[in-house]
Design a protein around this motif. Structure first.
Motif, PDB file in Angstrom:
ATOM      1  N   ASN A 152       0.828  -1.215   0.000  1.00 10.49           N
ATOM      2  CA  ASN A 152       0.000   0.000   0.000  1.00 10.49           C
ATOM      3  C   ASN A 152       0.854   1.254   0.000  1.00 10.49           C
ATOM      4  N   ASN A 153       1.915   1.251   0.829  1.00  7.85           N
ATOM      5  CA  ASN A 153       2.802   2.411   0.878  1.00  7.85           C
ATOM      6  C   ASN A 153       3.550   2.587  -0.443  1.00  7.85           C
ATOM      7  N   GLY A 154       3.949   1.468  -1.053  1.00  7.13           N
ATOM      8  CA  GLY A 154       4.630   1.523  -2.341  1.00  7.13           C
ATOM      9  C   GLY A 154       3.726   2.101  -3.415  1.00  7.13           C
ATOM     10  N   TRP A 155       2.459   1.698  -3.389  1.00  9.12           N
ATOM     11  CA  TRP A 155       1.501   2.213  -4.372  1.00  9.12           C
ATOM     12  C   TRP A 155       1.275   3.713  -4.173  1.00  9.12           C
ATOM     13  N   LYS A 156       1.150   4.143  -2.923  1.00 12.64           N
ATOM     14  CA  LYS A 156       0.962   5.574  -2.640  1.00 12.64           C
ATOM     15  C   LYS A 156       2.163   6.387  -3.114  1.00 12.64           C
ATOM     16  N   TYR A 157       3.350   5.853  -2.891  1.00 11.14           N
ATOM     17  CA  TYR A 157       4.568   6.540  -3.338  1.00 11.14           C
ATOM     18  C   TYR A 157       4.556   6.686  -4.861  1.00 11.14           C
ATOM     19  N   ALA A 158       4.249   5.594  -5.550  1.00 12.82           N
ATOM     20  CA  ALA A 158       4.224   5.629  -7.009  1.00 12.82           C
ATOM     21  C   ALA A 158       3.201   6.644  -7.516  1.00 12.82           C
ATOM     22  N   GLN A 159       2.041   6.658  -6.895  1.00 15.19           N
ATOM     23  CA  GLN A 159       0.998   7.590  -7.314  1.00 15.19           C
ATOM     24  C   GLN A 159       1.453   9.041  -7.167  1.00 15.19           C
ATOM     25  N   GLU A 160       2.237   9.319  -6.140  1.00 14.36           N
ATOM     26  CA  GLU A 160       2.716  10.681  -5.905  1.00 14.36           C
ATOM     27  C   GLU A 160       3.908  11.045  -6.789  1.00 14.36           C
ATOM     28  N   HIS A 161       4.810  10.099  -6.980  1.00  9.52           N
ATOM     29  CA  HIS A 161       6.095  10.419  -7.615  1.00  9.52           C
ATOM     30  C   HIS A 161       6.242   9.963  -9.062  1.00  9.52           C
ATOM     31  N   LEU A 162       5.601   8.881  -9.448  1.00  6.95           N
ATOM     32  CA  LEU A 162       5.832   8.291 -10.766  1.00  6.95           C
ATOM     33  C   LEU A 162       4.945   8.919 -11.835  1.00  6.95           C
ATOM     34  N   ARG A 163       5.548   9.217 -12.993  1.00  4.85           N
ATOM     35  CA  ARG A 163       4.801   9.750 -14.122  1.00  4.85           C
ATOM     36  C   ARG A 163       5.231   9.018 -15.397  1.00  4.85           C
ATOM     37  N   ILE A 164       4.229   8.611 -16.174  1.00  2.00           N
ATOM     38  CA  ILE A 164       4.461   7.916 -17.435  1.00  2.00           C
ATOM     39  C   ILE A 164       4.263   8.913 -18.568  1.00  2.00           C
ATOM     40  N   LEU A 165       5.259   9.056 -19.432  1.00  2.00           N
ATOM     41  CA  LEU A 165       5.135   9.948 -20.573  1.00  2.00           C
ATOM     42  C   LEU A 165       4.476   9.184 -21.722  1.00  2.00           C
ATOM     43  N   SER A 166       3.638   9.856 -22.488  1.00  2.00           N
ATOM     44  CA  SER A 166       2.839   9.172 -23.500  1.00  2.00           C
ATOM     45  C   SER A 166       2.611  10.057 -24.716  1.00  2.00           C
ATOM     46  N   GLY A 167       2.722   9.448 -25.910  1.00  2.00           N
ATOM     47  CA  GLY A 167       2.434  10.199 -27.121  1.00  2.00           C
ATOM     48  C   GLY A 167       0.983  10.636 -27.192  1.00  2.00           C
ATOM     49  N   LEU A 168       0.068   9.780 -26.742  1.00  2.00           N
ATOM     50  CA  LEU A 168      -1.366  10.091 -26.808  1.00  2.00           C
ATOM     51  C   LEU A 168      -1.838  10.928 -25.624  1.00  2.00           C
ATOM     52  N   TYR A 169      -1.455  10.533 -24.421  1.00  2.00           N
ATOM     53  CA  TYR A 169      -1.972  11.182 -23.210  1.00  2.00           C
ATOM     54  C   TYR A 169      -1.065  12.288 -22.659  1.00  2.00           C
ATOM     55  N   GLY A 170       0.127  12.423 -23.186  1.00  2.00           N
ATOM     56  CA  GLY A 170       1.046  13.446 -22.687  1.00  2.00           C
ATOM     57  C   GLY A 170       1.777  12.980 -21.446  1.00  2.00           C
ATOM     58  N   ILE A 171       1.070  12.970 -20.329  1.00  2.00           N
ATOM     59  CA  ILE A 171       1.644  12.529 -19.068  1.00  2.00           C
ATOM     60  C   ILE A 171       0.551  11.835 -18.252  1.00  2.00           C
ATOM     61  N   LEU A 172       0.933  10.737 -17.602  1.00  2.00           N
ATOM     62  CA  LEU A 172      -0.036   9.939 -16.847  1.00  2.00           C
ATOM     63  C   LEU A 172       0.465   9.656 -15.440  1.00  2.00           C
ATOM     64  N   ARG A 173      -0.458   9.729 -14.487  1.00  2.00           N
ATOM     65  CA  ARG A 173      -0.211   9.223 -13.142  1.00  2.00           C
ATOM     66  C   ARG A 173      -0.553   7.739 -13.138  1.00  2.00           C
ATOM     67  N   PRO A 174       0.010   6.969 -12.220  1.00  2.00           N
ATOM     68  CA  PRO A 174      -0.232   5.521 -12.216  1.00  2.00           C
ATOM     69  C   PRO A 174      -1.703   5.127 -12.250  1.00  2.00           C
ATOM     70  N   GLN A 175      -2.552   5.886 -11.571  1.00  2.00           N
ATOM     71  CA  GLN A 175      -3.948   5.493 -11.449  1.00  2.00           C
ATOM     72  C   GLN A 175      -4.860   6.172 -12.471  1.00  2.00           C
ATOM     73  N   ASP A 176      -4.284   6.886 -13.424  1.00  2.00           N
ATOM     74  CA  ASP A 176      -5.096   7.470 -14.498  1.00  2.00           C
ATOM     75  C   ASP A 176      -5.657   6.356 -15.371  1.00  2.00           C
ATOM     76  N   GLY A 177      -6.914   6.498 -15.757  1.00  2.00           N
ATOM     77  CA  GLY A 177      -7.566   5.497 -16.583  1.00  2.00           C
ATOM     78  C   GLY A 177      -7.242   5.661 -18.058  1.00  2.00           C
ATOM     79  N   VAL A 178      -6.828   4.577 -18.705  1.00  2.00           N
ATOM     80  CA  VAL A 178      -6.484   4.616 -20.120  1.00  2.00           C
ATOM     81  C   VAL A 178      -7.130   3.440 -20.853  1.00  2.00           C
ATOM     82  N   ILE A 179      -7.119   3.538 -22.167  1.00  2.00           N
ATOM     83  CA  ILE A 179      -7.513   2.419 -23.013  1.00  2.00           C
ATOM     84  C   ILE A 179      -6.299   2.033 -23.855  1.00  2.00           C
TER      85      ILE A 179
END
Length: 255
Positions: A94-121
């Motif tokens: 749970n703590n690892g997931w919270k950390y990722a949600q706060e700190h981790l960002r995925i770069l994307s050609g379609l979405y630009g930038i995503l947080r771990p819990q952002d919904g995508v298709i």
């Protein structure tokens, strides 16, 4: 500190796994880009995606049938590449997931930038794709400095674990007060440091997992990473590049 990683080409839908899915920051832009893709014929899409006919047909069907706001999957779960396998987000604490949600960002050609819990298709659109959108010659121009501006809203340190294709989307905008650190994972062969793509992806995923589970907040603490038998090498590193070499592959020096 914000950690940036690349997306993966291989994606899946696993919407049953999580609740509390959030909307991507640049959702409207993603919808616009997808509408532009839907206007293209099959051969143009195949050329844009640089893939075989089977993959092109699959992704054209996704364009036709998937809706941007239905049957969504958390971004960090949707991507299924090597880096994400080694990150193993499904078994983060749970703590690892919270950390990722706060700190981790995925770069994307379609979405630009995503947080771990952002919904995508599932989609296919690499950042370096030669997609002309109105006055913009490609996706780098379309996104401009918006991805970078979003990254630095709350943090002045960026840890780059992304490929050059994606890190390029922010590097040209870096300002003097931003600390930007790139991690390099390689091995020393005949006196030269060589980076092998697959091993680097494995190490990046392992590092994200290690950062999350150990709640790493300070850049200097990153040097303590030793997953997959990598170790930090100060003599090859700098303030902007942290170099990690495989211990078992380094035949020339004693650790």
């Amino acid at each position: 500190m914000k950690i940036i990683i690349s997306p993966a080409k291989k994606m899946n839908r696993r919407e049953e796994e999580f609740s509390g899915i959030s909307r991507p920051i640049f959702y409207k832009d993603a919808c616009f880009l997808r509408d532009e893709l839907k206007k293209m014929d099959f051969e143009s899409l195949k050329a844009l995606w640089k893939c075989n006919e089977k993959i092109a047909r699959e992704n054209q069907e996704r364009l036709r049938t998937y809706e941007m706001d239905k049957n969504l999957t958390c971004a960090v779960i949707a991507y299924e590449g090597i880096q994400y396998q080694y990150m193993a987000p499904m078994v983060l604490t749970n703590n690892g997931w919270k950390y990722a949600q706060e700190h981790l960002r995925i770069l994307s050609g379609l979405y630009g930038i995503l947080r771990p819990q952002d919904g995508v298709i599932p989609y296919r659109l690499e950042m370096q794709a030669k997609l002309k959108i109105g006055k913009y010659k490609d996706l780098y121009e379309f996104w401009g400095d918006r991805i970078y501006r979003e990254l630095i809203k709350e943090d002045r340190v960026i840890l780059n674990l992304a490929s050059k294709e994606y890190s390029r989307s922010i590097e040209k905008y870096l300002e003097k007060d931003i600390r930007y650190i790139t991690c390099i994972f390689g091995e020393k062969i005949q006196g030269k440091i060589k980076v092998k793509a697959t091993k680097a992806k494995m190490a990046r995923g392992e590092m994200v997992r290690w950062l999350s589970e150990n709640q790493i907040e300070e850049p200097e603490k990153i040097k303590e990473f030793h997953g997959l038998d990598y170790g930090y090498r100060e003599e090859y590193s700098s303030d902007t590049e942290f170099v990690f070499l495989e211990k078992k592959q380094d035949k020339e020096e004693i650790w």
